[in-house]
Structure formats: C-alpha cells, structure tokens
Enzyme design. Structure first.
Site, PDB file in Angstrom:
ATOM      1  CE1 TYR A 149      -3.044   8.996   7.830  1.00  0.00           C
ATOM      2  CE2 TYR A 149      -4.067   7.043   6.876  1.00  0.00           C
ATOM      3  CZ  TYR A 149      -3.521   7.711   7.964  1.00  0.00           C
ATOM      4  OH  TYR A 149      -3.454   7.089   9.193  1.00  0.00           O
ATOM      5  CD  GLN A 194      -2.735   1.382   2.382  1.00  0.00           C
ATOM      6  OE1 GLN A 194      -2.165   1.746   3.402  1.00  0.00           O
ATOM      7  NE2 GLN A 194      -4.039   1.161   2.330  1.00  0.00           N
ATOM      8  NE  ARG A 238      -8.792   0.152   3.041  1.00  0.00           N
ATOM      9  CZ  ARG A 238      -8.619   0.035   4.356  1.00  0.00           C
ATOM     10  NH1 ARG A 238      -7.718   0.776   4.986  1.00  0.00           N
ATOM     11  NH2 ARG A 238      -9.340  -0.804   5.054  1.00  0.00           N
ATOM     12  N   GLY A 251      -9.058  -7.141   9.206  1.00  0.00           N
ATOM     13  CA  GLY A 251      -7.988  -6.422   9.870  1.00  0.00           C
ATOM     14  C   GLY A 251      -7.475  -7.143  11.103  1.00  0.00           C
TER      15      GLY A 251
END
Length: 355
Positions: free
Chosen positions: A179, A98, A226, A310
């Site tokens: 982000y 990622q 994502r 997760g």
C-alpha cells in the site's frame, strides 16, 4: 507455549497474554465507509485476543481501494467505530484502528467518486483487483506532488485523532503489504528523484513523516507501525537497497518510542534479527505460513515479544480458549473472507462446546 500466557504491556495497555489479533480486511462496511452493527459484534466476540488491530481503514476518500472498506475521517464513520470499540471494551479487550491508505492498489469502480488512484510514481502494479464487475487490472495511478504528499500526511494525522475520538486505544499505521507507504519504500514503485525518492533516507521519508505527525497528534504510546520486508504484495520490489531502507526506517521509528512495531515476516532471518536488535519497544511478528505448534517460536527465541494471529482468530472467536485447552479449531470459510451476506462467515463462527 508457556511464554504465550505471560502478561505484557503495549503502550499503556496491560495485556493478559502475548497474542494479538492481526488486521484483516473484511469488506463489510456500508457504502459510506461506516462500520455496521455486525462489526461491533464481530470484534466484540474476539475481545479475548487482548489487543485487536482492526481491518485497514482509509484516512481519506482518496485512500480507499477496495469495495466496502471502512473509513475513519467522517463523523458518521467515527460514530460507527465507537459502537465497535465500546463492544470490545465491554468484553474486556483493547483495540487499535489500522490506518490504511492503499495508494495505487485501487480502481475507479471501487470508489464513490471514481477517482484515479495516487502513488509515489505513475507506475501500475501489474496486479488485478476485485470490483463489482469482477476482477480488473489495476490502472496506472497519478503521481503525487510534494504538496499532495503533505496533504496525505495531514490526512493520517486527522484520521488518528478521529480514531481516538471513536474510542480506540490507539492506531496502527499500515506501512506494509504493497500500500501507499510501502510504495514509497519500493524500488520499482518509487521512481522519484526529489526528496521522497532515490536514496535510502528519501524512500523512508514519507513513512517517518507520517509517523511523526500521528505521534504529535495522539502521543507515541498510542501508535503502532506495520512493515512487511521482502513482501512482493501489490507488485512491490524493494530492490537491493530494501534491507538498508528498513534498517534506517526502524532506527528512525525507534527514536519516536512508538508503542510497538508489527512485522509481517515474509523471509529474511538476518534482517529480522537486525530489526530486533534496533527496536527497543514491543515487537509483534506475524510469520507467514507457520504451523499452529510454532506460534510461540519467535517469542521463545527472543525474536519477538508478541505474535499476531489472522485467520485462526477470524474463524474462532474463542481462539485463546481453544489454544489453551487444545480444542480443535473451526476451519475458515474462504468464500466469505472478503464479502458475504449478514452474519455468514462473519459473526456465525461457533465457540467450542465442551462435551
């Protein structure tokens, strides 16, 4: 949960089931952003997840926000990631790295050169961040110039090439969770009036240009993306235009024929249905707060093709085996999620011993 065990394909990768290991920050890289030897063990232990999406890795020094996160832009980092991808492949798994540029979610104390963070606009997120001196308020970032935006796009491109050099099967572009890319999408984080702000098309422009650059560099069948619609993480408010921004963004990304779209679903069933109707390739959904028994709910309903996992995968290296057989799960050690000493809470979670 029968559909979970159907084989499927992501890009050119044949997967044995429809579960994916979600990206999770672990803050255990060396000070120069190089994944250590334990990282190879950690990811290799979880290869039965089929497709592993790595923790977020900064595409440049400017993209770092947290302590001890890995990078993917120097030869030393590439070599470190190669040991990780080798371990995953040797154990039968696949891995996407990622690419995560944090933008304003940073603090000078967390970066080697103590630089001021960058963002679409000079607006502080109003959230705290952990530093070596404890929790601190995230300071006001510096607004990127249009020339610097092009530089950030070039950094994503270079990092994608570096990930492939490191042996990754592909990359996931992190456009979620507050982000940098998400900051361009947000109404309160992007106050620009140039070609990267104000309108639906302009707010999505940076995300699309990053995706196009990465696709041009390594091929669409190696690129995932994502998003996290309606997520307030990082102080983001997407505003009234938010749903339309996502509909436009997903339509444009769909035209690039990426290997998958990964949705961190924080709410908004109608929008998720719209995304499903627009997106033609594999759709991965991670539904916040779901129960283990509902893990296949979106797949059964046709709202997703795969489900990402997760903390269940973090605490259970044999999660697939445990789920198939109904074995109990290890609990997570919260105090070691983002930091720890050696293997504690990282590679020491036990597999299930059949009694």
């Amino acid at each position: 949960m029968t559909k979970l065990w159907d084989k499927t394909k992501v890009g050119t990768i044949e997967l044995p089931h429809r579960l994916v290991m979600a990206p999770m920050t672990r803050s255990r890289a060396q000070g120069d952003g190089v994944p250590g030897e334990l990282a190879a063990q950690y990811y290799g232990q979880r290869a039965s997840m089929g497709l592993i999406i790595s923790e977020g890795s900064q595409p440049s020094a400017e993209g770092q926000g947290y302590l001890f996160t890995p990078g993917i832009y120097t030869q030393e980092q590439i070599a470190g990631w190669r040991t990780v991808t080798n371990a995953v492949h040797q154990s039968g798994g696949s891995m996407y790295i990622q690419l995560m540029h944090v933008g304003r979610i940073s603090h000078p104390e967390n970066t080697p050169d103590h630089h001021q963070a960058v963002a679409p606009s000079a607006v502080a997120p109003g959230v705290p961040i952990f530093t070596a001196k404890g929790m601190r308020e995230v300071p006001v970032p510096r607004e990127l110039t249009e020339e610097e935006i092009q530089g950030a796009i070039a950094d994503f491109r270079k990092a994608a090439a570096s990930a492939i050099e490191a042996g990754a099967d592909g990359v996931e572009i992190h456009g979620a969770n507050g982000y940098l890319i998400h900051q361009f999408l947000g109404e309160n984080s992007n106050l620009r009036t140039d070609s990267y702000g104000a309108t639906v098309e302009n707010r999505a422009r940076f995300a699309i240009e990053v995706a196009k650059a990465v696709v041009d560099e390594i091929g669409a069948d190696r690129v995932g993306f994502r998003i996290s619609p309606k997520s307030p993480l990082g102080g983001i408010d997407e505003g009234t235009l938010g749903p339309d921004v996502y509909r436009y963004l997903v339509k444009e990304l769909n035209a690039l024929h990426l290997s998958y779209l990964h949705v961190m679903h924080a709410g908004g069933e109608e929008l998720l249905q719209d995304i499903r109707s627009i997106w033609e390739n594999p759709l991965i959904v991670n539904r916040a707060g779901r129960a283990l028994a509902d893990l296949d709910k979106d797949i059964q309903a046709g709202a997703a093709d795969l489900a990402s996992v997760g903390q269940w995968a973090l605490a259970n290296p044999d999660f697939i085996d445990r789920l198939k057989n109904g074995y109990p799960l290890n609990p997570v050690k919260p105090e070691t999620l983002y930091a720890g000493e050696g293997s504690d809470g990282y590679t020491d979670y036990p597999t299930y011993a059949v009694r």
